[in-house]
Design a protein around this motif. Structure first.
Motif, PDB file in Angstrom:
ATOM      1  N   THR A   1     -20.038 -15.832 -10.088  1.00 46.23           N
ATOM      2  CA  THR A   1     -19.854 -17.074 -10.837  1.00 46.23           C
ATOM      3  C   THR A   1     -20.300 -16.903 -12.285  1.00 46.23           C
ATOM      4  N   PRO A   2     -19.632 -17.559 -13.209  1.00 48.71           N
ATOM      5  CA  PRO A   2     -20.062 -17.500 -14.621  1.00 48.71           C
ATOM      6  C   PRO A   2     -21.294 -18.369 -14.834  1.00 48.71           C
ATOM      7  N   PRO A   3     -22.085 -18.069 -15.864  1.00 49.68           N
ATOM      8  CA  PRO A   3     -23.281 -18.885 -16.126  1.00 49.68           C
ATOM      9  C   PRO A   3     -22.985 -20.217 -16.792  1.00 49.68           C
ATOM     10  N   GLU A   4     -21.772 -20.429 -17.254  1.00 53.15           N
ATOM     11  CA  GLU A   4     -21.456 -21.655 -17.981  1.00 53.15           C
ATOM     12  C   GLU A   4     -19.955 -21.883 -17.901  1.00 53.15           C
ATOM     13  N   LEU A   5     -19.551 -23.154 -17.756  1.00 51.50           N
ATOM     14  CA  LEU A   5     -18.133 -23.524 -17.755  1.00 51.50           C
ATOM     15  C   LEU A   5     -17.684 -24.037 -19.112  1.00 51.50           C
ATOM     16  N   GLU A   6     -18.520 -23.937 -20.103  1.00 57.32           N
ATOM     17  CA  GLU A   6     -18.200 -24.441 -21.435  1.00 57.32           C
ATOM     18  C   GLU A   6     -17.604 -23.333 -22.283  1.00 57.32           C
ATOM     19  N   GLY A   7     -16.486 -23.619 -22.950  1.00 53.57           N
ATOM     20  CA  GLY A   7     -15.863 -22.683 -23.874  1.00 53.57           C
ATOM     21  C   GLY A   7     -16.030 -23.154 -25.298  1.00 53.57           C
TER      22      GLY A   7
ATOM     23  N   SER B   1       0.334 -18.968 -11.663  1.00 50.33           N
ATOM     24  CA  SER B   1      -0.976 -18.495 -12.092  1.00 50.33           C
ATOM     25  C   SER B   1      -0.844 -17.322 -13.059  1.00 50.33           C
ATOM     26  N   GLN B   2      -1.619 -17.370 -14.126  1.00 53.16           N
ATOM     27  CA  GLN B   2      -1.615 -16.304 -15.114  1.00 53.16           C
ATOM     28  C   GLN B   2      -2.671 -15.236 -14.820  1.00 53.16           C
ATOM     29  N   ALA B   3      -3.365 -15.347 -13.686  1.00 55.27           N
ATOM     30  CA  ALA B   3      -4.428 -14.406 -13.347  1.00 55.27           C
ATOM     31  C   ALA B   3      -3.838 -13.055 -12.986  1.00 55.27           C
ATOM     32  N   THR B   4      -4.298 -12.021 -13.662  1.00 55.17           N
ATOM     33  CA  THR B   4      -3.868 -10.637 -13.399  1.00 55.17           C
ATOM     34  C   THR B   4      -5.098  -9.756 -13.278  1.00 55.17           C
ATOM     35  N   ASP B   5      -4.992  -8.761 -12.405  1.00 55.28           N
ATOM     36  CA  ASP B   5      -6.055  -7.766 -12.236  1.00 55.28           C
ATOM     37  C   ASP B   5      -7.387  -8.439 -11.885  1.00 55.28           C
TER      38      ASP B   5
ATOM     39  N   LYS C   1      -5.666 -18.349 -44.677  1.00 49.42           N
ATOM     40  CA  LYS C   1      -6.286 -17.361 -43.784  1.00 49.42           C
ATOM     41  C   LYS C   1      -7.118 -18.025 -42.704  1.00 49.42           C
ATOM     42  N   ALA C   2      -6.499 -18.981 -41.998  1.00 50.86           N
ATOM     43  CA  ALA C   2      -7.199 -19.624 -40.885  1.00 50.86           C
ATOM     44  C   ALA C   2      -7.111 -18.727 -39.650  1.00 50.86           C
ATOM     45  N   LYS C   3      -8.234 -18.522 -39.000  1.00 55.58           N
ATOM     46  CA  LYS C   3      -8.304 -17.660 -37.825  1.00 55.58           C
ATOM     47  C   LYS C   3      -9.030 -18.395 -36.717  1.00 55.58           C
ATOM     48  N   LEU C   4      -8.363 -18.531 -35.570  1.00 53.01           N
ATOM     49  CA  LEU C   4      -8.925 -19.214 -34.411  1.00 53.01           C
ATOM     50  C   LEU C   4      -9.378 -18.178 -33.397  1.00 53.01           C
ATOM     51  N   SER C   5     -10.652 -18.262 -33.003  1.00 58.72           N
ATOM     52  CA  SER C   5     -11.225 -17.370 -31.994  1.00 58.72           C
ATOM     53  C   SER C   5     -11.764 -18.230 -30.865  1.00 58.72           C
ATOM     54  N   VAL C   6     -11.447 -17.843 -29.639  1.00 59.89           N
ATOM     55  CA  VAL C   6     -11.828 -18.613 -28.458  1.00 59.89           C
ATOM     56  C   VAL C   6     -12.756 -17.745 -27.612  1.00 59.89           C
ATOM     57  N   TYR C   7     -13.837 -18.362 -27.107  1.00 57.36           N
ATOM     58  CA  TYR C   7     -14.834 -17.643 -26.314  1.00 57.36           C
ATOM     59  C   TYR C   7     -15.100 -18.403 -25.022  1.00 57.36           C
ATOM     60  N   VAL C   8     -15.179 -17.671 -23.928  1.00 56.75           N
ATOM     61  CA  VAL C   8     -15.611 -18.210 -22.641  1.00 56.75           C
ATOM     62  C   VAL C   8     -16.609 -17.229 -22.034  1.00 56.75           C
ATOM     63  N   GLN C   9     -17.377 -17.714 -21.063  1.00 56.02           N
ATOM     64  CA  GLN C   9     -18.392 -16.886 -20.442  1.00 56.02           C
ATOM     65  C   GLN C   9     -17.755 -15.986 -19.387  1.00 56.02           C
ATOM     66  N   PRO C  10     -18.012 -14.673 -19.426  1.00 58.34           N
ATOM     67  CA  PRO C  10     -17.510 -13.792 -18.374  1.00 58.34           C
ATOM     68  C   PRO C  10     -18.205 -14.110 -17.050  1.00 58.34           C
ATOM     69  N   PRO C  11     -17.516 -13.931 -15.899  1.00 64.91           N
ATOM     70  CA  PRO C  11     -16.234 -13.233 -15.720  1.00 64.91           C
ATOM     71  C   PRO C  11     -15.001 -14.074 -15.980  1.00 64.91           C
ATOM     72  N   LEU C  12     -15.112 -15.235 -16.621  1.00 61.81           N
ATOM     73  CA  LEU C  12     -13.924 -15.960 -17.065  1.00 61.81           C
ATOM     74  C   LEU C  12     -13.253 -15.183 -18.186  1.00 61.81           C
ATOM     75  N   VAL C  13     -11.929 -15.101 -18.146  1.00 60.10           N
ATOM     76  CA  VAL C  13     -11.180 -14.378 -19.167  1.00 60.10           C
ATOM     77  C   VAL C  13     -10.063 -15.255 -19.684  1.00 60.10           C
TER      78      VAL C  13
ATOM     79  N   TYR D   1      -8.840 -18.008 -16.476  1.00 62.42           N
ATOM     80  CA  TYR D   1      -8.961 -17.771 -15.042  1.00 62.42           C
ATOM     81  C   TYR D   1     -10.187 -16.905 -14.782  1.00 62.42           C
ATOM     82  N   LEU D   2     -10.582 -16.852 -13.516  1.00 64.39           N
ATOM     83  CA  LEU D   2     -11.753 -16.086 -13.091  1.00 64.39           C
ATOM     84  C   LEU D   2     -11.310 -14.693 -12.672  1.00 64.39           C
ATOM     85  N   LYS D   3     -11.963 -13.678 -13.235  1.00 63.74           N
ATOM     86  CA  LYS D   3     -11.582 -12.302 -12.944  1.00 63.74           C
ATOM     87  C   LYS D   3     -12.542 -11.621 -11.981  1.00 63.74           C
ATOM     88  N   GLY D   4     -13.843 -11.872 -12.071  1.00 58.19           N
ATOM     89  CA  GLY D   4     -14.826 -11.198 -11.247  1.00 58.19           C
ATOM     90  C   GLY D   4     -15.159 -11.967  -9.985  1.00 58.19           C
ATOM     91  N   SER D   5     -15.879 -11.312  -9.088  1.00 62.41           N
ATOM     92  CA  SER D   5     -16.227 -11.900  -7.800  1.00 62.41           C
ATOM     93  C   SER D   5     -17.602 -12.558  -7.836  1.00 62.41           C
TER      94      SER D   5
END
Length: 804
Positions: free
Chosen positions: A496-502, A425-429, A454-466, A490-494
Motif C-alpha cells: 500500500t502507498p503511504p498517502e493517497l494525495e497527489g 484499465s491503463q495498468a501495465t506491468d 514556458k509553463a511546465k506541469l509536473s505531477v507526483y504521486v506516492q509509489p507504488p502508485l504510478v 494505478y497501483l503497480k506494487g503489491s
C-alpha cells in the motif's frame, strides 16, 4: 554567543600600546629541557622579548606570575623570532632575534631557584651580525644539505637575500626585478628559497644558483648592475597567482613529497615542488594569518586560517572541517604542546592579546540579563502601525521589478479526479498477484489570465502508485486561455502507498515590462485519489493483532453511508462492521460501536491501519459538515503503539545494514572477477599458449557468485523500498494519533510531519544500475562467455561502490 567559540585555556595581554606582527610569535623548547614541552616566545615592535610557560591552575583562569619566564627589553624593534641550531659546535637550540639593522642569536637557560620565587631564566648573546641594509624578514634551514646546523637567510627591504653561516656572513644576492619584499620560506627537499614578488608571482630560487651567482656586495646600485661579472641569477620556476601574498609555508608529506602553501588576499594556494597548482581555495573573508600542517589522514593537509571577522577556520585540503570564534583578530597562529596538552592553538593579535585555546563545543555559562519591563503605550503603537501600513501601501502601488499584486492570480490550477474507474484499465506491468488492477483518470485544468511562457506541469504521486504520464510542457499560453490535460493513476506494487494525495506543480514565467524573459513562478494544486483504487471490499475479521480505537463527540454513523462503495451485498444488515482488502492481500476491519461514540480499526499489520483510519476521520468530518455540525471532533485515549513502530524501524535498519554488507561483498567479487579475466586474456593473447591452471573454473565460479550477489542486492533493494514505504505509513499513523491525543492544531501537526517524515525516497539508484549491468554481462546456461575488457560497458560502473 557562538557555541563553536575557541575555548580559552590560557590568555594574557602583553604590555601597553605595543604592536605585533606575524613574525613576532614562535613556539619551541628554547631552553633545551628535552621534555617535549614548548615555550611561547613573543617579540614586539617596542623591543620587548618575552618567554612564557603557561600552566593555568584552572582552564581560562589567565596568566600567573610564574608563567612569565623571561622579559627583557632589547631596545631595537623585534621583527621576527625563530628557534633553531644556530651556533656552531653544538646542536642545541638557540634563539634568533631579527631587528631592523641587526641579527642577534641568544642562548636561553634557566637556573634552579632555592627560594619561593622559583627558577631564574636569562639570555646570553652568542653572536650578532650588523646589517648594512634594513631587514624585512628571515628564514632558516639546512641550506645546501648541511647536517646538524641551521643557516639563516635575511631578506632586506630592497630585495637582497643575505645568507649567514651561523657566526660568519656567507654572501648576498639581489633578486632580479625586486621592487617590494614578500614573504620568504625555505624548502629543504628542493633546497630552494620561495618568495612572492611585487609582480604577484611565486618565485623559487635554488640555493646553489644563489651561491654561484654574482656577489651583490661588489655591485653598484646603478645601471652597472646589469653589466656585473659572474653567473646570472636565474629563477627556477614562477607561478602567477594574481594577488599579493601574506605568508608562505612549506609542509612535507614525507621524504618524497612536499607542498608549498601561499596565503593570498582572497585565496590560498597549495603548490607542488615544481610550481604546479595542487589545489586552491577561494576564501569568503579577508585572511590575516595561516598555518598548514600534516593532518591525521594520510596525504592530506590541515590549514588554520584566521580572518578579520574574529574567526579561525580549519580546512582539510579545500574542505572546511571546523570554524571557531576568537576574541580578537589573529596576526600569527601556531600549534604546539604545552604542559602535556598536544595541539594547543596559540594566537597573537596586533595589539598584544596572546591566547592559548582549544577547539570545543561546551557552551558558555553566560546568561543575558533581564530586560527592564516598561508599560506599553498603545496610542503610540497604533500611530506607528498606521504609518507602516501606509508605507506598505505606497510600495505596492509603485511599479518595481516584481509585478503588482492583482485581485486575480496569473494562473489557476485545478484538478478533478474521476468518480468512476476507466472503462479500459491503463495498468501495465503490475505486480499485485491475481487481483484486477483498475485505473482512474485525473484531469488538470490550467486557466491563465495573462500571457505565460514556458509553463511546465509536473505531477507526483506516492509509489507504488504510478502515472501514465507525469510531465506536460506548454511553450506559450495566450491570455484568457484554458488548457486541460488528462492522465491515469494505478497501483503497480503489491503493497500500500503511504498517502493517497497527489500533487500537480506548474512552473512558468510571466513577462513584464522590465523583464521580457519573464519572472519565474510556481503554483501547485493537490488532489485526492479514491480509496477504492487500492482497496476492495473484504470479509470482516473478528480477531486481529493490531487494534486502534477512535473516540468522537457525536453519535456513530452508519458505515454504509460513510463507505458506500465497500458495502458487502450479503451482509447489508451489519451496518456497524465493514471489511477492506488491499490489492496484494492484507485486510483491515472497521467496526462502529452501537452503544458508544467509538470506532475500532484492526488489522494483522500495523502500518495498514493508517489509510483506513485517515479515510475514516476525513469522511466523518465531511459527513458532519454536510449536516451543518461544526463542533465535531475526534480523539484518541489509548496507549501509543510505540513498540510496533519501533519494530518497523528496526526492520528497516536491518535491511540497510544487510544492503551495505551485500554491496561490499559484490565489490570484492567484482574486483576478483576483473583480475581473473585479465589473467585469462593475457593467457589467450600469448603467442605461446600456456595451461590455464583452472582459471576458467575460477572465473566461472566467481561469475556465479557475482550474479547471486547482484540478485541478492536487487532483492534487498526491493525489500528496503517496501520497508521504507511501510515505515512512512506507520510514521503518519503515529503523528495522527499524537495529534488526536494532544488535540494539536493543523500547524502543529505540520511541524511534526516536517520533522519526522522523509521527503526523499530510500533507493540508491546508482547501485541498482550497477547491479543490472553486472547481471547483463552475458548470462549463458551452457558455457559462460565473457567479452574482452575493451568491449565491457565500463562507463556504467563509474561512481559505483565497486569501480573496475
Amino acid at each position: 554567543m557562538s557555541l563553536f567559540k575557541a575555548r580559552d585555556w590560557w590568555s594574557t595581554v602583553l604590555g601597553e600600546k605595543e604592536e605585533f606582527d606575524q613574525g613576532c610569535l614562535c613556539l619551541a623548547d628554547v631552553d633545551n629541557t628535552g621534555n617535549g614541552q614548548d615555550k611561547v616566545i613573543v617579540g614586539s615592535f617596542m623591543g620587548y622579548l618575552r618567554i612564557f610557560n603557561p600552566h593555568p591552575v584552572k582552564t581560562g583562569e589567565g596568566t600567573q606570575a610564574e608563567d612569565l619566564l623571561l622579559e627583557v627589553h632589547l631596545r631595537d624593534p623585534i621583527l621576527q623570532v625563530e628557534v633553531g641550531k644556530f651556533v656552531s659546535g653544538t646542536e642545541m637550540l638557540h634563539l634568533a632575534v631579527l631587528h631592523s639593522r641587526k641579527l642577534c642569536v641568544y642562548s636561553v637557560s634557566g637556573t634552579l631557584g632555592n627560594v619561593e620565587h622559583g627558577n631564574q631564566y636569562q639570555i646570553k648573546l652568542m653572536y650578532e651580525h650588523n646589517l648594512q641594509r634594513i631587514a624585512c624578514n628571515m628564514t632558516y634551514g639546512s641550506f645546501g644539505g648541511v647536517k646538524g646546523r641551521d643557516l639563516i637567510c635575511i631578506q632586506s627591504m630592497d630585495g637582497m637575500l643575505m645568507v649567514f653561516e651561523q657566526e660568519s656572513y656567507a654572501f648576498g644576492r639581489f633578486l632580479p626585478g625586486s621592487l617590494l619584499p614578500g614573504p620568504l620560506a625555505y624548502s629543504s627537499r628542493t633546497d630552494s628559497f620561495i618568495t612572492v614578488s611585487s609582480c604577484r608571482q611565486v618565485e623559487s630560487y635554488k640555493y646553489q644558483v644563489l651561491a654561484f651567482a654574482t656577489d651583490a656586495d661588489k655591485r653598484q646600485e646603478t645601471e652597472q648592475q646589469k653589466l656585473g661579472s659572474g653567473k646570472r641569477l636565474v629563477v627556477d620556476w614562477t607561478l602567477n597567482i594574481g594577488e599579493q601574498a601574506l605568508d608562505i609555508c612549506i609542509v612535507s608529506f614525507n621524504q618524497s613529497a612536499s607542498s608549498v602553501f601561499v596565503l593570498g588576499e582572497r585565496n590560498f594556494f597549495c603548490l607542488k615542488d615544481n610550481g604546479q597548482i595542487r589545489f586552491m581555495k577561494k576564501l569568503d573573508c579577508s585572511p590575516s594569518c595561516f598555518l598548514p600542517y600534516c593532518s591525521v589522514s594520510e596525504g592530506t593537509i590541515n590549514t588554520l586560517i584566521g580572518n578579520h571577522n574574529n574567526m579561525l577556520h580549519i580546512y582539510q585540503d579545500v574542505t572546511l572541517k571546523w570554524a571557531t570564534q576568537l576574541p580578537h583578530v589573529p596576526v600569527a597562529v601556531r600549534v604546539g604542546c604545552l604542559q602535556d596538552l598536544k595541539g594547543v592553538i596559540v594566537t597573537l593579535s596586533d595589539d598584544g592579546h596572546l591566547q592559548c585555546s582549544y577547539l570545543g563545543t561546551d557552551p558558555s555559562l553566560f546568561q543575558a540579563p533581564k530586560v527592564e519591563s516598561r508599560e506599553l503605550n498603545y496610542d503610540e503603537l497604533d500611530i506607528e502601525l498606521k504609518e507602516l501600513q501606509k508605507i506598505i501601501k505606497d510600495v505596492n502601488k509603485s511599479q518595481g521589478v516584481w509585478p503588482m499584486i492583482e485581485k486575480e492570480d496569473d494562473l489557476k490550477v485545478s484538478a478533478m479526479v474521476s468518480p468512476n474507474f476507466d472503462s479500459v484499465s491503463q495498468a501495465t506491468d503490475v505486480e499485485v498477484g491475481t487481483d484486477l488492477v483498475r485505473s482512474v483518470t485525473v484531469k488538470v485544468t490550467l486557466q491563465n489570465r495573462v500571457a505565460l511562457q514556458k509553463a511546465k506541469l509536473s505531477v507526483y504521486v506516492q509509489p507504488p502508485l504510478v502515472l501514465t504520464r507525469d510531465q506536460f510542457t506548454f511553450e506559450f499560453m495566450a491570455p484568457e486561455m484554458t488548457r486541460t490535460v488528462a492522465f491515469s493513476v494505478y497501483l503497480k506494487g503489491s503493497y500500500t502507498p503511504p498517502e493517497l494525495e497527489g500533487n500537480a506543480v506548474v512552473s512558468y514565467s510571466r513577462p513584464t515590462d522590465r523583464n521580457p524573459d519573464g519572472i519565474p513562478r510556481v503554483i501547485q494544486c493537490k488532489f485526492r485519489l479514491p480509496l477504492k483504487l487500492i482497496c476492495l471490499p473484504g470479509q470482516p475479521s473478528k480477531t486481529a493483532s493490531h487494534k486502534l480505537t477512535i473516540d468522537t463527540n457525536k453519535s456513530p454513523v452508519s458505515l454504509l453511508s460513510l463507505f458506500p462503495g465497500f458495502a458487502n451485498q450479503s451482509e447489508d444488515d451489519q451496518v456497524n462492521v465493514m471489511g477492506f482488502r488491499f490489492l496484494g492481500g492484507s485486510q483491515v476491519t472497521l467496526l462502529a460501536s452501537k452503544t458508544s461514540q467509538r470506532y475500532r480499526i484492526q488489522s494483522e499489520q500495523f502500518e495498514d491501519l493508517w489509510l483506513v483510519t485517515n479515510e475514516l476521520i476525513i469522511r466523518l468530518q465531511e459527513y458532519f459538515e454536510k449536516q451543518g455540525i461544526k463542533d465535531f471532533a475526534c480523539s484518541f485515549s489509548g496507549s501509543m503503539p510505540l513498540q510496533e513502530y519501533f519494530e518497523l524501524i528496526d526492520h528497516h535498519f536491518e535491511l540497510r545494514i544487510n544492503g551495505e554488507k551485500l554491496e561490499e561483498l559484490l565489490s570484492e567479487r567484482a574486483v576478483q572477477f576483473r583480475a581473473i579475466q585479465r589473467r585469462l586474456l593475457t593467457r589467450f593473447k600469448d603467442k605461446t599458449p600456456a595451461p590455464l591452471q583452472h582459471l576458467d573454473t575460477l572465473l566461472d565460479g566467481t561469475y556465479k557468485q557475482v550474479i547471486a550477489l547482484a540478485d541478492a542486492v536487487e532483492e534487498n533493494q526491493d525489500n528496503l523500498f517496501q520497508s521504507f514505504t511501510r515505515l512512512k505509513s506507520a510514521t503518519r499513523l503515529v503523528i495522527l494519533l499524537i495529534g488526536l491525543w494532544q488535540k494539536l492544531s493543523a500547524d502543529q501537526i505540520a511541524i511534526l510531519e516536517a520533522a519526522f517524515l522523509p521527503l526523499q525516497q530510500d533507493t540508491p539508484e546508482l547501485v541498482r544500475r550497477a547491479v543490472l549491468v553486472f547481471k547483463g554481462l552475458g548470462r549463458n546456461s551452457g558455457c559462460c562467455y565473457f567479452p574482452p575488457l575493451e568491449d565491457l560497458p565500463i562507463e556504467e560502473f563509474k561512481g559505483a561502490s565497486f569501480e573496475p
